[in-house]
Design a protein around this motif. Structure first.
Motif, PDB file in Angstrom:
ATOM      1  N   LEU A   1       0.845  -1.226  -0.022  1.00 55.42           N
ATOM      2  CA  LEU A   1       0.043  -0.100  -0.324  1.00 55.42           C
ATOM      3  C   LEU A   1       0.810   1.437  -0.060  1.00 55.42           C
ATOM      4  O   LEU A   1       2.030   1.274   0.567  1.00 55.42           O
ATOM      5  CB  LEU A   1      -0.896   0.036   1.250  1.00 55.42           C
ATOM      6  N   ASP A   2       0.403   2.304  -0.679  1.00 56.05           N
ATOM      7  CA  ASP A   2       1.128   3.386  -0.607  1.00 56.05           C
ATOM      8  C   ASP A   2       1.082   4.002   0.746  1.00 56.05           C
ATOM      9  O   ASP A   2       0.215   3.960   1.308  1.00 56.05           O
ATOM     10  CB  ASP A   2       0.438   4.696  -1.466  1.00 56.05           C
ATOM     11  N   PRO A   3       2.270   4.755   1.358  1.00 51.12           N
ATOM     12  CA  PRO A   3       2.537   4.784   2.670  1.00 51.12           C
ATOM     13  C   PRO A   3       1.457   6.053   3.025  1.00 51.12           C
ATOM     14  O   PRO A   3       0.893   5.997   4.241  1.00 51.12           O
ATOM     15  CB  PRO A   3       3.679   5.733   2.671  1.00 51.12           C
ATOM     16  N   VAL A   4       1.102   6.861   2.102  1.00 48.88           N
ATOM     17  CA  VAL A   4      -0.129   7.932   2.463  1.00 48.88           C
ATOM     18  C   VAL A   4      -1.278   7.046   2.396  1.00 48.88           C
ATOM     19  O   VAL A   4      -2.091   7.678   3.684  1.00 48.88           O
ATOM     20  CB  VAL A   4       0.052   9.058   1.121  1.00 48.88           C
TER      21      VAL A   4
ATOM     22  N   ILE B   1      -5.586   4.910   6.504  1.00 47.01           N
ATOM     23  CA  ILE B   1      -6.108   4.058   6.947  1.00 47.01           C
ATOM     24  C   ILE B   1      -6.163   3.622   8.529  1.00 47.01           C
ATOM     25  O   ILE B   1      -6.936   3.688   9.097  1.00 47.01           O
ATOM     26  CB  ILE B   1      -6.020   2.874   6.308  1.00 47.01           C
ATOM     27  N   ASP B   2      -4.658   3.927   8.863  1.00 43.40           N
ATOM     28  CA  ASP B   2      -4.340   3.599  10.252  1.00 43.40           C
ATOM     29  C   ASP B   2      -4.781   4.767  10.960  1.00 43.40           C
ATOM     30  O   ASP B   2      -4.937   4.393  12.451  1.00 43.40           O
ATOM     31  CB  ASP B   2      -2.695   3.594  10.249  1.00 43.40           C
TER      32      ASP B   2
ATOM     33  N   ARG C   1      -5.888  -2.741   6.920  1.00 50.03           N
ATOM     34  CA  ARG C   1      -5.063  -2.375   8.030  1.00 50.03           C
ATOM     35  C   ARG C   1      -5.012  -3.483   9.006  1.00 50.03           C
ATOM     36  O   ARG C   1      -5.697  -4.646   9.199  1.00 50.03           O
ATOM     37  CB  ARG C   1      -6.126  -1.375   8.862  1.00 50.03           C
ATOM     38  N   GLY C   2      -3.855  -3.327   9.647  1.00 51.54           N
ATOM     39  CA  GLY C   2      -3.270  -4.650  10.445  1.00 51.54           C
ATOM     40  C   GLY C   2      -2.624  -5.964   9.882  1.00 51.54           C
ATOM     41  O   GLY C   2      -2.291  -5.772   8.631  1.00 51.54           O
ATOM     42  N   PRO C   3      -2.160  -6.809  10.542  1.00 48.14           N
ATOM     43  CA  PRO C   3      -1.472  -7.752  10.118  1.00 48.14           C
ATOM     44  C   PRO C   3      -2.547  -8.944   9.058  1.00 48.14           C
ATOM     45  O   PRO C   3      -3.585  -8.859   9.274  1.00 48.14           O
ATOM     46  CB  PRO C   3      -0.935  -8.785  11.328  1.00 48.14           C
ATOM     47  N   GLY C   4      -1.687  -9.419   8.226  1.00 48.25           N
ATOM     48  CA  GLY C   4      -2.628 -10.246   7.182  1.00 48.25           C
ATOM     49  C   GLY C   4      -2.804 -11.516   7.867  1.00 48.25           C
ATOM     50  O   GLY C   4      -2.332 -11.964   8.767  1.00 48.25           O
ATOM     51  N   THR C   5      -3.540 -12.547   6.781  1.00 44.36           N
ATOM     52  CA  THR C   5      -3.698 -13.560   7.284  1.00 44.36           C
ATOM     53  C   THR C   5      -2.868 -14.492   7.276  1.00 44.36           C
ATOM     54  O   THR C   5      -1.911 -14.547   6.518  1.00 44.36           O
ATOM     55  CB  THR C   5      -4.942 -14.214   6.267  1.00 44.36           C
ATOM     56  N   GLU C   6      -2.749 -15.341   8.454  1.00 42.52           N
ATOM     57  CA  GLU C   6      -1.708 -16.640   8.609  1.00 42.52           C
ATOM     58  C   GLU C   6      -2.050 -17.774   7.955  1.00 42.52           C
ATOM     59  O   GLU C   6      -3.305 -18.142   8.075  1.00 42.52           O
ATOM     60  CB  GLU C   6      -1.330 -16.763   9.950  1.00 42.52           C
ATOM     61  N   TRP C   7      -1.102 -18.582   7.189  1.00 43.24           N
ATOM     62  CA  TRP C   7      -1.538 -19.984   6.826  1.00 43.24           C
ATOM     63  C   TRP C   7      -0.638 -21.081   6.799  1.00 43.24           C
ATOM     64  O   TRP C   7       0.749 -20.670   7.262  1.00 43.24           O
ATOM     65  CB  TRP C   7      -1.811 -19.501   5.226  1.00 43.24           C
TER      66      TRP C   7
END
Length: 231
Positions: free
Chosen positions: A37-40, A45-46, A136-142
Motif C-alpha cells: 500500500l502507498d504509505p500515504v 487508513i491507520d 489495516r493490521g497484520p495479514g492472514t496466517e496460513w
C-alpha cells in the motif's frame, strides 16, 4: 515465522471456459499477489477511528457491489473523500479480478473490521475460492499443505511452519469445494488481535453460488466480527 508464499505465475488474466483449470488450479492452494500500500494511503487508513471503519456484506455483480460500497462508505467520504474513492476503486478492481479468475458473475463480498480472535484456529473455508486482503493490521496466517500434519484441532504445533500474507497483499485461497486428494484446501487463520487499537480492516470475496441461502448476518452484539466461515 515463514513469510515466503506460493506466487502464481499462471494468473495473467485467463479467459474462456477453462479459466479456473488454466489458472487457479495450477496455482496450488494459494495464489499470492504481492503489493505494498502507498504509505500515504496506509497512514490514512491507520488514522481512521474504529467507528468509521466501513462494514458491509453484500452480493451482486461488480456494478451492484460498487453501489453498495458507495452507501457503506458514506461516512468515510465525508471525512476523507479521496480515501473513499481509492478504497472503492481498489475493491472494484479486486472484484473484477476474482470474477475473471473464477468465472463467477455474482459475488459475495465482506468488508469488515476484525476486533477479536473469533477465527484464531487454523481452518479451511467451505467455499470454492476466496479472495482476501487486509487493508489495516497484520495479514492472514496460513500453513502449507506439506505442514498440515502439524495442525491439530486448529492449533499449529510448530510456529516455524506459520506463513503470513503481508498487509495489502492479495491472496486467492482454495476452499473445500474445489479441493481434491492432490489439491488440498488451504489451512489459515486470522492473526490474534491484541487490542481494539490493533483492529484489522479485512476484505473477502467469494462466489455467491457458495452461499445459496445468502451470507449469514452477524449478530448485533458482534456486528463487526468475522464469521466462523473464515478470514
Amino acid at each position: 515465522m515463514r513469510h515466503e508464499a506460493f506466487r502464481s505465475s499462471a494468473i495473467p488474466g485467463p479467459s474462456g471456459p477453462d479459466r479456473i483449470t488454466n489458472s487457479l488450479d495450477k496455482a496450488g492452494p494459494i495464489a499470492v499477489f504481492g503489493r505494498a500500500l502507498d504509505p500515504v494511503i496506509a497512514r490514512a487508513i491507520d488514522d481512521l477511528p474504529l467507528d468509521l471503519f466501513p462494514s458491509l456484506r453484500t452480493e451482486g455483480d461488480v456494478a451492484e457491489i460498487d453501489t453498495a460500497l458507495r452507501s457503506a462508505l458514506a461516512d468515510l467520504r465525508r471525512l476523507q473523500s479521496w480515501l473513499e474513492v481509492w478504497l472503492r476503486d481498489d475493491i472494484a478492481f479486486l472484484a473484477r479480478l476474482y470474477s475473471e479468475l473464477t468465472g463467477a458473475s455474482t459475488l459475495a463480498l465482506r468488508l469488515e473490521p476484525v476486533t477479536d480472535d473469533a477465527c484464531r484456529r487454523f481452518h479451511a473455508d467451505n467455499v470454492t475460492y476466496r479472495l482476501i486482503t487486509t487493508y489495516r493490521g497484520p495479514g492472514t496466517e496460513w500453513v502449507s499443505p506439506r505442514d498440515a500434519y502439524l495442525v491439530e484441532d486448529g492449533e499449529l504445533s510448530d510456529v516455524s511452519a506459520r506463513r503470513q500474507l503481508q498487509r495489502g497483499w492479495v491472496g486467492v485461497l482454495r476452499g473445500t469445494k474445489s479441493a481434491g486428494s492432490d489439491a488440498p484446501a488451504l489451512l489459515h487463520r486470522s492473526p490474534p488481535v491484541r487490542s481494539r487499537e490493533a483492529a484489522r480492516l479485512f476484505l473477502a470475496i467469494d462466489d455467491a453460488r457458495d452461499w445459496p441461502g445468502g451470507q449469514p448476518k452477524p449478530a448485533p452484539s458482534v456486528r463487526r466480527h468475522e464469521p466462523r466461515h473464515g478470514r
